[in-house]
Design an enzyme around this catalytic site. Structure first.
Site, PDB file in Angstrom:
ATOM      1  N   ALA B  75       0.823  -1.214   0.000  1.00 28.13           N
ATOM      2  CA  ALA B  75       0.000   0.000   0.000  1.00 28.13           C
ATOM      3  C   ALA B  75       0.855   1.261   0.000  1.00 28.13           C
ATOM      4  O   ALA B  75       0.459   2.284  -0.570  1.00 28.13           O
ATOM      5  CB  ALA B  75      -0.927  -0.008   1.211  1.00 28.13           C
ATOM      6  N   SER B 203      -3.514  -3.379   0.310  1.00 28.62           N
ATOM      7  CA  SER B 203      -2.367  -4.061   0.909  1.00 28.62           C
ATOM      8  C   SER B 203      -2.662  -5.542   1.100  1.00 28.62           C
ATOM      9  O   SER B 203      -3.736  -5.907   1.567  1.00 28.62           O
ATOM     10  CB  SER B 203      -2.071  -3.437   2.266  1.00 28.62           C
ATOM     11  OG  SER B 203      -1.137  -4.202   2.983  1.00 28.62           O
ATOM     12  N   HIS B 205      -0.912  -7.760   3.113  1.00 24.57           N
ATOM     13  CA  HIS B 205      -0.695  -8.344   4.435  1.00 24.57           C
ATOM     14  C   HIS B 205      -1.718  -7.892   5.473  1.00 24.57           C
ATOM     15  O   HIS B 205      -1.708  -8.377   6.597  1.00 24.57           O
ATOM     16  CB  HIS B 205       0.731  -8.106   4.937  1.00 24.57           C
ATOM     17  CG  HIS B 205       0.995  -6.723   5.425  1.00 24.57           C
ATOM     18  ND1 HIS B 205       0.991  -6.388   6.756  1.00 24.57           N
ATOM     19  CD2 HIS B 205       1.301  -5.577   4.767  1.00 24.57           C
ATOM     20  CE1 HIS B 205       1.273  -5.099   6.889  1.00 24.57           C
ATOM     21  NE2 HIS B 205       1.469  -4.590   5.709  1.00 24.57           N
ATOM     22  N   THR B 243       9.836  -7.182 -12.521  1.00 26.25           N
ATOM     23  CA  THR B 243       9.342  -8.545 -12.639  1.00 26.25           C
ATOM     24  C   THR B 243       8.271  -8.802 -11.583  1.00 26.25           C
ATOM     25  O   THR B 243       8.462  -8.467 -10.412  1.00 26.25           O
ATOM     26  CB  THR B 243      10.504  -9.551 -12.464  1.00 26.25           C
ATOM     27  OG1 THR B 243      11.442  -9.338 -13.518  1.00 26.25           O
ATOM     28  CG2 THR B 243       9.999 -10.986 -12.499  1.00 26.25           C
ATOM     29  N   CYS B 329       1.560   3.548  15.151  1.00 28.97           N
ATOM     30  CA  CYS B 329       2.403   3.354  13.977  1.00 28.97           C
ATOM     31  C   CYS B 329       3.776   3.946  14.149  1.00 28.97           C
ATOM     32  O   CYS B 329       4.584   3.920  13.243  1.00 28.97           O
ATOM     33  CB  CYS B 329       1.737   3.931  12.745  1.00 28.97           C
ATOM     34  SG  CYS B 329       0.662   2.716  11.994  1.00 28.97           S
TER      35      CYS B 329
END
Lengths: 124, 396
Positions: B75, B203, B205, B243, B329
């Site tokens: 994200a 995102s 995860h 890739t 955070c």
């Protein structure tokens, strides 16, 4: 924050938290230091019998390190002759708990409280 | 699936990979290792097919077309591509950008960076509920506004912004609307046409997929232009070179497919757990305060400030629980959460906040254990606190 095992144990199982109460013939002395806005407030209350500390208790709004150190200091204060209170080596107790360097403010706070106790004890 | 101790209550930070997702990923880490860009043999064709299947799975969850999904590393990269990409692509139309002061740093830092590059930024302050009003946004719009970025669900306090109204306002004024949906995806419906979203960051995860993978929704009708931020081969239709990590992509696709099937049921189950936990906390503990709107929030998040005890002592005492503090955070910093400060919490209440985030594997037993632990330790620390002694006489 990663604390030592003994600091964590003392923090989780304090033995001297609370307020001391004096009986007839005993003297109660309290010290209150710190600032809520700064994140630490410490109160020591000790009962003096004749010329030694009969009982010592603490109350603390502060981090785990502060609470653990205050608890250990109270343990050392009990049964200590009044004349030896000033010599109580708070820094050594902090070392015993392996207090991190970032927590040195706890040592200063406890030392301030003991100094206040000493002054109050002499004037009361 | 059961998770090992301590009890995990930090789903907003990250989620464990769902076993069903891992099972889908494994072949792409072992026998099926081809590069999706290798167009001359079956290793490449198989990888390409898996990538396109996953793209469709993400698109289906948000009501988009597969060609509107761009793979990124997460994200944060999606936010960078969306905001910088749009700012540079539309700079001849205007250089004014708008966001909110409680956005994730992956958005706020990008805005700060663009300000150093000559863009003009408006950061709207939230109210005590953690929300902006549509009137606020209306007043901030200018002739040269080209982008509004508002997150769906706040990562710290779990509140939901009024995306419907914001999307409508942006569409009316022909302004791009970007949504950071890292916390919102899988917790609420996020249909891009219904909400008139032009760009949306996602995102892996946070939705029981692997770390290191994300996606950016980029509207095709009308076509949204973005200046690429990573060059080197022109992958993803020129939006994002590099890739493709087939195994990661398959994982994110599988995670989205699971949510398409079971999101509603999962949200309902978490709602019950939320109510159980919150009722238990408020019954046992006076002077605790929910941070953020009680009404406009996802049930997965309880961010609560606890009066009278110091934040670090509280966190240290919750042995056996994995959750976040009021510096969610920014956990390496001793500063209080900027989100809690933004909603008006004083530094002490901001510092003594707990962020409890529930998830797919949270059980009723875990909620009860957590409740018991929190109540016991808060009561213990309050008995030790001279500050609480004074406060409680006022609370009573």
């Amino acid at each position: 924050m990663a604390y030592s095992a003994q600091l964590q144990a003392r923090f989780m199982q304090t033995r001297f938290g609370g307020e001391a109460t004096a009986l007839t013939g005993q003297r109660l002395v309290k010290a209150y230091v710190g600032d809520y806005a700064q994140g630490s407030v410490l109160e020591f209350s000790v009962v003096i019998k004749q010329d030694y500390i009969h009982s010592a208790r603490f109350k603390c709004y502060g981090c785990a390190a502060c609470i653990a150190l205050a608890d250990l200091v109270c343990e050392k204060l009990e049964s200590l002759p009044l004349a030896e209170v000033k010599q109580l080596a708070v820094q050594e107790l902090a070392t015993e708990l392996e207090l991190p360097m970032s927590k040195m403010h706890c040592v200063w706070l406890v030392t301030d409280a003991l100094n206040q106790l000493g002054k109050l004890q002499r004037t009361s | 699936m059961s998770l090992p101790n301590p009890i995990y209550l930090d789903y907003a930070a990250t989620t464990p990979i769902d076993e069903r997702v891992l099972e889908q990923m494994m072949p792409w880490l072992t026998t099926h290792f081809g590069n999706a860009a290798s167009s001359s043999h079956s290793y490449g064709w198989d990888a390409e097919q898996a990538v396109e299947k996953a793209r469709a799975q993400v698109a289906h969850l948000i009501g988009a077309h597969p060609r509107e999904i761009v793979w990124t590393s997460g994200a944060t990269e999606s936010d960078n591509l969306a905001i910088k990409g749009a700012a540079y692509a539309y700079k001849d139309k205007g250089k004014h950008l708008i966001t909110v002061n409680t956005e994730h740093k992956a958005v706020l830092d990008v805005f700060s960076y663009l300000e150093t590059q000559g863009f003009e930024i408006t950061v709207l302050p939230v109210n005590k509920d953690g929300l902006i009003t549509i009137e606020q946004l209306q007043q901030a719009l200018r002739e040269d506004t080209v982008l509004v970025s508002v997150m769906a669900v706040n990562n710290e306090i779990g509140v939901i912004q009024d995306l419907q109204a914001i999307g409508a306002l942006c569409a009316e004024h022909d302004i791009l609307f970007h949504v950071d949906a890292a916390q919102g995806l899988g917790k609420m419906p996020l249909l891009v046409d219904e909400l008139q979203i032009d760009l949306m960051s996602m995102s892996g995860h946070k939705i029981y997929g692997p770390k290191g993978i994300g996606a950016l929704y980029v509207r095709r009708k009308p076509r949204v232009r973005l200046e690429a931020q990573i060059h080197g081969g022109g992958h993803e239709r020129g939006f994002r070179s590099g890739t493709l990590a087939t195994h990661q992509i398959v994982g994110m696709g599988a995670a989205c497919a699971i949510l398409s099937e079971q999101m509603d049921e999962e949200v309902a189950r978490v709602q019950v757990l939320h109510q159980r936990l919150w009722a238990g906390l408020t019954e046992a503990l006076p002077a605790i305060y929910l941070n953020g709107s009680a009404e406009h929030r996802v049930p997965h998040n309880i961010n609560v400030s606890i009066a009278g005890i110091e934040g670090e002592a509280l966190m240290m005492s919750l042995f056996g629980l994995a959750l976040s503090s009021g510096s969610a955070c920014n956990s390496a910093s001793l500063d209080p959460s900027f989100v809690l400060v933004a909603i008006g919490r004083d530094p002490q209440l901001a510092h003594s906040a707990l962020r409890i985030s529930l998830g797919r594997y949270t059980t009723e037993q875990e909620v009860d254990t957590a409740l018991n632990t929190i109540v016991t330790q808060v009561q213990r620390l309050r008995r030790l606190s001279p500050v609480w002694q004074k406060m409680s006489s006022q609370v009573a």
